[in-house]
Design an enzyme around this catalytic site. Sequence first.
Site, mmCIF file in Angstrom:
data_model
loop_
_atom_site.group_PDB
_atom_site.id
_atom_site.type_symbol
_atom_site.label_atom_id
_atom_site.label_comp_id
_atom_site.label_asym_id
_atom_site.label_seq_id
_atom_site.Cartn_x
_atom_site.Cartn_y
_atom_site.Cartn_z
ATOM 1 N N LYS A 1 -46.303 34.784 -38.259
ATOM 2 C CA LYS A 1 -47.529 34.082 -38.668
ATOM 3 C C LYS A 1 -47.289 32.574 -38.570
ATOM 4 C CE LYS A 1 -51.376 32.909 -40.807
ATOM 5 N NZ LYS A 1 -52.667 32.971 -40.107
ATOM 6 N N CYS B 1 -55.177 25.842 -34.173
ATOM 7 C CA CYS B 1 -55.763 26.530 -35.337
ATOM 8 C C CYS B 1 -57.146 25.946 -35.635
ATOM 9 C CB CYS B 1 -54.885 26.398 -36.576
ATOM 10 S SG CYS B 1 -55.705 27.081 -38.040
ATOM 11 N N ASN C 1 -55.986 31.018 -28.051
ATOM 12 C CA ASN C 1 -56.280 31.275 -29.454
ATOM 13 C C ASN C 1 -57.723 31.795 -29.555
ATOM 14 O OD1 ASN C 1 -56.278 31.115 -32.348
ATOM 15 N ND2 ASN C 1 -54.859 29.385 -32.227
HETATM 16 C C1 DHB Z 1 -55.209 30.604 -38.452
HETATM 17 C C2 DHB Z 1 -56.038 30.918 -37.408
HETATM 18 C C3 DHB Z 1 -55.661 30.623 -36.117
HETATM 19 O O1 DHB Z 1 -56.432 30.934 -35.042
HETATM 20 C C4 DHB Z 1 -54.467 29.996 -35.893
HETATM 21 O O2 DHB Z 1 -54.131 29.687 -34.658
HETATM 22 C C5 DHB Z 1 -53.645 29.656 -36.947
HETATM 23 C C6 DHB Z 1 -54.019 29.977 -38.235
HETATM 24 C C7 DHB Z 1 -55.624 30.894 -39.823
HETATM 25 O O3 DHB Z 1 -56.801 30.738 -40.136
HETATM 26 O O4 DHB Z 1 -54.760 31.230 -40.655
#
Ligand code: DHB
Length: 351
Positions: free
Chosen positions: A56, A162, A228
């Site tokens: 993550k 993100c 993404n």
């Molecule tokens: C999250 C979502 C994403 O698309 C990413 O690249 C990193 C984090 C999120 O909302 O946690």
Amino acid sequence: MENPGRFSDVVVDMRTTVAGCELDVPVWNASGVWCTSAAELRELALCPWAGAITSKSCTMKPRTGNPEPRYYAEADWSVNAMGLPNRGLSYYMAAASRLQDVRSVPADDRSHPIAVARGPPRPKPFFLSVCGLTHDESVAMVHDVNELGFAGVDGIELNLSCPNVPGKPQTAYDFEATDEVLRRVAECTDTIPLGVKLPPYLDLAHHDRIAEVLGAYKSVIRWVTAINSVGNCLALDVGDLCPFLRPKHGLGGFGGGPIKPIALANVWNLRQRLPSSIDVIGCGGVTCGRDVFEHLLAGATAVQVGTYLMENGPASLGNLLRELRVIMLMHGFERLADCRGQLTERSGQQQ
Ligand code: DHB
């Protein structure tokens, strides 16, 4: 007469490499999916159909993320506004280290009999995804991983895309900011391979520009992951007359089957523009083996899986590989390397 053998016995060689790391099979999780806790990461480590593991996207310190509901899925798509809930950098570094022995367990293919070639058992690659809330934080995390050593970490995927932290724009839509953060990251990276997670681009001038920026760091960037989720989309609950998601006025990253053409165009456009030393990892719209095959045709060296894995769990990666194997054999491809980038333009008279 010689036994012609059965179709199901024909071995397909699906091995591939990402940043020089060998993978037995070309699919694994997209960052954010099935990879927030050590228990989930362990499941991926043990799953014979996950060719690698991405953790993550993490920040230096743990975060709880945005208020719920922050994820919603229908049959083959999802929206999320998670807001980077994660356990912090040191947790994922420790997980990478602790999982080293588990990752070396040879594949057990009894539950999903697929005839795929396997090399000698070797640790499955672990890619650490980092996503600072500021550029300073991203640089500091890459610096710390290099400084502290990186037992069990085979590469860092720097997430520049993100969409879900309120008030924080997606870095990779700002080419100057991207250049700046890559310059600083490059200064503190020596041996650990670096990848970059990109957002979808929808204009060829943007593909030109991001490829130019990334190409300038080809001595450190070993792969890009495209794409993404499609950021800031709105999915509505007509029963309740409001969005499914609570954070960000209901806006969230859109993923799953419907984004496949966007993902494929990004894989193809980036493959055309980047130096061959930078691998392109396809991500987006994968719900069956045909989708994996399409990413490979467009030039991907391997494929990450998001929504489909989230909804169906690690064993479902075996479905993708079973279908991919049949499609490859129907086309006479016995090795993954034979189909990569084999896309041709439709022939015939141009309008
Ligand atoms: C999250 C979502 C994403 O698309 C990413 O690249 C990193 C984090 C999120 O909302 O946690």
